[in-house]
Design a protein around this motif. Structure first.
Motif, PDB file in Angstrom:
ATOM      1  N   LYS A 201       0.834  -1.205   0.000  1.00 39.96           N
ATOM      2  CA  LYS A 201       0.000   0.000   0.000  1.00 39.96           C
ATOM      3  C   LYS A 201       0.870   1.256   0.000  1.00 39.96           C
ATOM      4  CE  LYS A 201      -4.508   0.854   2.212  1.00 39.96           C
ATOM      5  NZ  LYS A 201      -5.393   0.399   3.304  1.00 39.96           N
TER       6      LYS A 201
ATOM      7  N   MET B 252       0.597   5.262   8.757  1.00 39.84           N
ATOM      8  CA  MET B 252      -0.595   5.974   8.286  1.00 39.84           C
ATOM      9  C   MET B 252      -1.514   5.015   7.520  1.00 39.84           C
ATOM     10  SD  MET B 252      -1.984   7.729   5.500  1.00 39.84           S
ATOM     11  CE  MET B 252      -0.679   8.197   4.342  1.00 39.84           C
ATOM     12  N   CYS B 253      -0.935   4.183   6.662  1.00 39.92           N
ATOM     13  CA  CYS B 253      -1.760   3.203   5.935  1.00 39.92           C
ATOM     14  C   CYS B 253      -2.414   2.218   6.899  1.00 39.92           C
ATOM     15  CB  CYS B 253      -0.905   2.443   4.916  1.00 39.92           C
ATOM     16  SG  CYS B 253      -0.481   3.421   3.466  1.00 39.92           S
TER      17      CYS B 253
ATOM     18  N   GLN C 265      -3.298   2.792   9.957  1.00 38.79           N
ATOM     19  CA  GLN C 265      -4.380   3.473  10.674  1.00 38.79           C
ATOM     20  C   GLN C 265      -5.711   3.291   9.952  1.00 38.79           C
ATOM     21  OE1 GLN C 265      -3.523   7.643  11.218  1.00 38.79           O
ATOM     22  NE2 GLN C 265      -5.435   8.013  12.312  1.00 38.79           N
ATOM     23  N   PHE C 266      -5.686   3.316   8.619  1.00 37.61           N
ATOM     24  CA  PHE C 266      -6.922   3.204   7.848  1.00 37.61           C
ATOM     25  C   PHE C 266      -7.167   1.769   7.368  1.00 37.61           C
ATOM     26  CE2 PHE C 266      -5.266   7.595   7.191  1.00 37.61           C
ATOM     27  CZ  PHE C 266      -6.055   8.149   8.180  1.00 37.61           C
ATOM     28  N   SER C 267      -6.274   0.840   7.743  1.00 39.07           N
ATOM     29  CA  SER C 267      -6.472  -0.564   7.393  1.00 39.07           C
ATOM     30  C   SER C 267      -7.162  -1.328   8.519  1.00 39.07           C
ATOM     31  CB  SER C 267      -5.129  -1.248   7.086  1.00 39.07           C
ATOM     32  OG  SER C 267      -4.571  -0.744   5.901  1.00 39.07           O
ATOM     33  N   ASP C 268      -6.657  -1.172   9.752  1.00 41.23           N
ATOM     34  CA  ASP C 268      -7.324  -1.837  10.883  1.00 41.23           C
ATOM     35  C   ASP C 268      -7.104  -1.094  12.202  1.00 41.23           C
ATOM     36  OD1 ASP C 268      -4.712  -2.534  11.528  1.00 41.23           O
ATOM     37  OD2 ASP C 268      -5.035  -4.697  11.515  1.00 41.23           O
ATOM     38  N   ALA C 269      -6.730   0.178  12.118  1.00 41.95           N
ATOM     39  CA  ALA C 269      -6.551   1.066  13.287  1.00 41.95           C
ATOM     40  C   ALA C 269      -5.351   0.626  14.125  1.00 41.95           C
ATOM     41  CB  ALA C 269      -7.803   1.166  14.143  1.00 41.95           C
ATOM     42  N   HIS C 270      -5.376  -0.594  14.622  1.00 43.61           N
ATOM     43  CA  HIS C 270      -4.217  -1.157  15.310  1.00 43.61           C
ATOM     44  C   HIS C 270      -4.439  -2.654  15.457  1.00 43.61           C
ATOM     45  CE1 HIS C 270      -6.192  -1.680  19.312  1.00 43.61           C
ATOM     46  NE2 HIS C 270      -6.916  -0.656  18.915  1.00 43.61           N
TER      47      HIS C 270
END
Lengths: 393, 393
Positions: B107, B261-262, B264-269
């Protein structure tokens, strides 16, 4: 090093800059988006974790199916049935939090340049998530009853979007509850225009008085042709624990199969330990009690916040008190700028988030978001008093 | 419904079709890629899970930092130091299994049309993962000492790839171990040409005799300018438990920040519960003992498999016995087709995976992969005897 072009579509969050200031000692924060950790049923979760590691260590510690852990898919099917939506276990996949459900929808559906309609304002991480897949994100106006149907319909006809993303229940940041009548009309529009509607419902269980209307998913049984144009994202984060990272995605078979394939190459599968824990917990008959307590505490905090906002800020602010969830969405009157207000508030040791970043475009600079989930009543009273002091004279 | 264009870059796996046949009763399978679940230290993991839920329920059940749970980042820093690589806790992020580390690299780095060089053969899920981001995947030839340096260098010069992906230790499916000399030369090429090298190392701890040479990451300290062109993916899956979904990514700061950053928008953590469990387990001083047992068991199974393959299949097959990991990579002689052989083997109730899908292009149809990780010695003896019976006369 040259990074992927898709990174140019997102900016580092304005909120992140503000969060750096939150470490100031003595600050009262309404800025976060977290649930209150003192309300987590840690005892019940520990019981479930111990039970699944004792009884089924093999499958819990081994690789698992990308679609999800069988016993959890069965429990989630029952959970959805209790909320009025008939979904077979094979009709849903488990995701690593509902953030991953959004990511898989983006990966599965969005080609660069595709248009996506969201509420204005909407969940910031959804805007960024979809933009990473190249989406052109368009905002549709809302009020306290959720998205406005006629403007939404016009935007769909004008832009032919790949999908429409909605948070019908007490969404982050808007707190609005989509009315039953609008829900039906949106389903009719989805079916008539062949437009995918993504229903994100992390907060639906956090109602304060009456439960929210049936979900779009539940209502789709009554609107011919709408079910195949509906995807539904659910989450354990606000009802059990965000630290487990357990969410789910419900969609028609072809979309679900493609999302599963994307998930295989995203993280193989969600942790079996957390999935098995959630599945076991749902058999313990503790969830209703735990949720009842959460609803009661949040309802009281919301009541106090509404009362104090009216008392301390008067006609400097307008808002509709939310019927559930974790957030007040408010607007400063007289063209006041919420970003400047946030800076003054920090000086008075109280924090909130300006609303601008939650708009995909054309931000309303007078808006702001206040969370009442983690501050107790005394903190809310003190914090809103400080907000009143931060108002420019 | 019209799905994203990127889905056109991947096909449903040929392996998946074969796996459907594996349900046949009485079958002995060398086809899987799973570790032996009887070797998991379930007792130690249960102790750690109970401890973290008892001692730190708040942070374990709450949302966490996208970068990872602090105590785990510290433990992983120590773990890497013990393997000769100096990495600060802030120099790594925790991922939802190392599959997610690959996904985040894709990504963060790959734009549609970008070229990526991999070993031929390589991990199937890497090929598919990168193709979903639009990569043009190019294979570089290997032997038992890993990728061949001169052809790799020529391919880099010809294609100017976005990155080179290598599994230096006992990779899936090839089982090869990259020699120390080749490791140094690859680092020099990376630094000289400014080419990102991604080192995926899930199997490095599963050596049978001597430990593998130092990782590219560890060696990068000796090769000026190479560290900034190196990313390293690690995983708890083969050394503790795949069901936890805990992996990690090490890279230079700008790449790591973009990958975060990627994420964060993939599964937050990644789940705090599984991260905290892994962190606590690493303090228990049980890992060395558990790994020692795994190495011993796998080494014996590999020894028996090599011996029986030579005895039962003779000169119909060639292979280099692996020095670690979970896989034999073999080649049928005389132009025999491994796909047809797999079908006959299934009829004799023994399964393996043909090698063709592991090639990004130009598959060698005579190759095959045999896993020795989950079958015990008696099953290996019986299974290889059946393989011998499946050979065409």
């Amino acid at each position: 090093m040259q990074f992927a072009d898709r990174l140019k579509n997102v900016e580092t969050s304005a909120i992140r800059e503000l969060f750096k200031l939150l470490g100031k000692p003595g600050i009262i924060s309404f800025a976060g988006g977290f649930p209150d950790p003192t309300l987590f049923d840690a005892e019940g979760i520990a019981m479930s974790t111990a039970a699944v590691l004792r009884d089924t260590p093999g499958p819990v510690l081994q690789y698992g199916a990308t679609e999800g852990y069988g016993p959890l898919r069965e429990q989630l099917s029952l959970f959805m049935a209790n909320k009025g939506a008939q979904v077979q276990p094979e009709g849903l996949i488990v995701t690593t939090g509902s953030q991953q459900a959004l990511d898989l929808i983006g990966k599965t559906m969005i080609s660069p340049g595709d248009k996506v309609i969201v509420e204005a304002p909407t969940f910031l991480a959804t805007i960024q998530c979809f933009r990473l897949y190249g989406a052109n994100v368009i905002g549709a106006p809302i009020d306290a009853d959720g998205v406005l149907v006629e403007p939404l319909e016009r935007l769909i006809e004008e832009h032919k979007p790949k999908l429409v993303y909605l948070i019908p229940n007490f969404g982050n940041p808007h707190g609005a509850m989509l009315s039953l009548e609008r829900r039906r009309r949106i389903l009719e529009i989805a079916a008539r225009t062949g437009t995918l509607v993504v229903e994100d419902d992390p907060y639906g269980e956090l109602y304060f008085g009456q439960p929210a209307p049936p979900s779009l998913l539940a209502l789709s049984a009554e609107v011919p042709g709408s079910r195949e144009w509906l995807a539904h994202c659910g989450s354990m984060s606000k009802i059990l624990s965000p630290g487990l990272r357990v969410g789910w995605l419900i969609a028609q078979p072809a979309l679900l199969a493609n999302a599963t394939m994307c998930k295989q190459f995203s993280d193989a599968h969600t942790s079996n330990l957390t999935q098995a824990t959630a599945a076991h917990y749902l058999t313990l008959n503790r969830l209703d009690g735990a949720l009842g307590q959460v609803r009661k505490v949040y309802a009281e905090r919301a009541r106090v916040m509404a009362e104090r906002l009216r008392a301390e800020l008067g006609d400097a602010i307008t808002f509709d008190a939310p019927k559930g969830g974790m957030f007040f969405w408010a607007r400063l009157t007289g063209g006041r700028d919420a970003g400047a207000f946030a800076q003054r508030a920090i000086e008075k040791l109280v924090a909130f988030v300006p609303g601008a970043p939650f708009f995909a475009h054309d931000p309303d600079l007078s808006t702001l978001r206040l969370s009442f989930a983690t501050a107790d009543v005394a903190k809310i009273e003190e914090g809103i008093a400080r907000l009143g002091q931060a108002l420019p004279q």
